[in-house]
Scaffold this motif. Structure first.
Motif, PDB file in Angstrom:
ATOM      1  N   ILE A 113       0.833  -1.195   0.000  1.00 38.34           N
ATOM      2  CA  ILE A 113       0.000   0.000   0.000  1.00 38.34           C
ATOM      3  C   ILE A 113       0.870   1.249   0.000  1.00 38.34           C
ATOM      4  O   ILE A 113       1.873   1.310   0.701  1.00 38.34           O
ATOM      5  CB  ILE A 113      -0.886   0.035   1.267  1.00 38.34           C
ATOM      6  N   ARG A 155       0.379   4.919   1.247  1.00 38.60           N
ATOM      7  CA  ARG A 155      -0.548   5.753   2.018  1.00 38.60           C
ATOM      8  C   ARG A 155      -0.818   7.060   1.286  1.00 38.60           C
ATOM      9  O   ARG A 155       0.047   7.610   0.630  1.00 38.60           O
ATOM     10  CB  ARG A 155       0.027   6.094   3.385  1.00 38.60           C
ATOM     11  N   ALA A 156      -2.034   7.566   1.440  1.00 35.33           N
ATOM     12  CA  ALA A 156      -2.397   8.861   0.873  1.00 35.33           C
ATOM     13  C   ALA A 156      -1.627   9.945   1.615  1.00 35.33           C
ATOM     14  O   ALA A 156      -1.271   9.793   2.781  1.00 35.33           O
ATOM     15  CB  ALA A 156      -3.899   9.094   1.008  1.00 35.33           C
ATOM     16  N   GLU A 208      -6.192   6.169   4.494  1.00 37.21           N
ATOM     17  CA  GLU A 208      -6.516   5.840   3.112  1.00 37.21           C
ATOM     18  C   GLU A 208      -5.223   5.507   2.386  1.00 37.21           C
ATOM     19  O   GLU A 208      -4.156   5.967   2.769  1.00 37.21           O
ATOM     20  CB  GLU A 208      -7.183   7.028   2.423  1.00 37.21           C
ATOM     21  N   GLY A 209      -5.337   4.706   1.340  1.00 38.23           N
ATOM     22  CA  GLY A 209      -4.160   4.366   0.568  1.00 38.23           C
ATOM     23  C   GLY A 209      -4.535   3.747  -0.760  1.00 38.23           C
ATOM     24  O   GLY A 209      -5.703   3.489  -1.046  1.00 38.23           O
ATOM     25  N   GLU A 210      -3.504   3.504  -1.565  1.00 44.20           N
ATOM     26  CA  GLU A 210      -3.681   2.896  -2.883  1.00 44.20           C
ATOM     27  C   GLU A 210      -2.899   1.592  -2.924  1.00 44.20           C
ATOM     28  O   GLU A 210      -1.739   1.538  -2.511  1.00 44.20           O
ATOM     29  CB  GLU A 210      -3.169   3.836  -3.962  1.00 44.20           C
ATOM     30  N   ASP A 257      -6.630  -0.117  -6.536  1.00 47.09           N
ATOM     31  CA  ASP A 257      -7.786   0.103  -5.656  1.00 47.09           C
ATOM     32  C   ASP A 257      -7.458   1.131  -4.584  1.00 47.09           C
ATOM     33  O   ASP A 257      -6.345   1.147  -4.048  1.00 47.09           O
ATOM     34  CB  ASP A 257      -8.200  -1.196  -4.951  1.00 47.09           C
ATOM     35  N   LEU A 258      -8.429   1.981  -4.270  1.00 50.44           N
ATOM     36  CA  LEU A 258      -8.322   2.895  -3.136  1.00 50.44           C
ATOM     37  C   LEU A 258      -8.956   2.196  -1.944  1.00 50.44           C
ATOM     38  O   LEU A 258     -10.074   1.682  -2.050  1.00 50.44           O
ATOM     39  CB  LEU A 258      -9.038   4.208  -3.423  1.00 50.44           C
ATOM     40  N   ILE A 275     -12.800  -1.242   0.435  1.00 50.43           N
ATOM     41  CA  ILE A 275     -12.345  -0.789  -0.877  1.00 50.43           C
ATOM     42  C   ILE A 275     -13.294   0.320  -1.294  1.00 50.43           C
ATOM     43  O   ILE A 275     -14.509   0.130  -1.322  1.00 50.43           O
ATOM     44  CB  ILE A 275     -12.332  -1.929  -1.914  1.00 50.43           C
ATOM     45  N   VAL A 276     -12.745   1.497  -1.592  1.00 47.41           N
ATOM     46  CA  VAL A 276     -13.550   2.666  -1.918  1.00 47.41           C
ATOM     47  C   VAL A 276     -13.929   2.593  -3.393  1.00 47.41           C
ATOM     48  O   VAL A 276     -13.062   2.548  -4.264  1.00 47.41           O
ATOM     49  CB  VAL A 276     -12.777   3.973  -1.638  1.00 47.41           C
ATOM     50  N   LYS A 322     -15.616   4.392  -6.554  1.00 47.48           N
ATOM     51  CA  LYS A 322     -15.972   5.731  -7.044  1.00 47.48           C
ATOM     52  C   LYS A 322     -17.255   5.624  -7.845  1.00 47.48           C
ATOM     53  O   LYS A 322     -17.389   4.770  -8.713  1.00 47.48           O
ATOM     54  CB  LYS A 322     -14.861   6.294  -7.915  1.00 47.48           C
TER      55      LYS A 322
END
Length: 105
Positions: free
Chosen positions: A12, A14-15, A37-39, A63-64, A93-94, A96
């Motif tokens: 991941i 991190r944001a 949050e992260g990617e 995935d975010l 998993i966010v 959109k």
């Protein structure tokens, strides 16, 4: 450097946290909270069940996600701080939607 996580591990990024609070106060690095949050930037192949069949992970690269503050192991690869954790530690998993995509564009 290239790397590949094993089993059900995910890597991941991190944001980035906002350095300025909503009230306009600049927050120093030592006082910032870790973003939750992260990617996902890499995913392992998955776990095997009792019969030896591979169970692919739900998370995919790009995935975010939402994660806990104290989850995973922090590592540094090529000067970048990343996080390795098990897929089961991902909280969400966010997804959109069209409405959020329109407001961010």
């Amino acid at each position: 450097m290239t790397f590949r996580p094993l089993h059900d591990r995910v890597v991941i990024r991190r944001a980035k946290g906002d350095p300025i609070s909503k009230g306009g106060i600049i927050i120093p690095d030592t006082a910032k909270e870790k973003p939750q949050e992260g990617e996902v930037i890499a995913v392992g192949p998955g776990l095997r069940d009792k019969n030896g069949r591979l169970m692919p992970p739900d998370a995919e690269t790009g995935d975010l996600i939402l994660l806990g503050k104290w989850t995973g192991t922090e590592i540094g690869i090529d000067g970048e701080d990343l996080l390795i954790m098990k897929e089961c530690d991902i909280m969400d998993i966010v997804e959109k939607t069209e409405a959020t995509a329109d407001t961010t564009a």
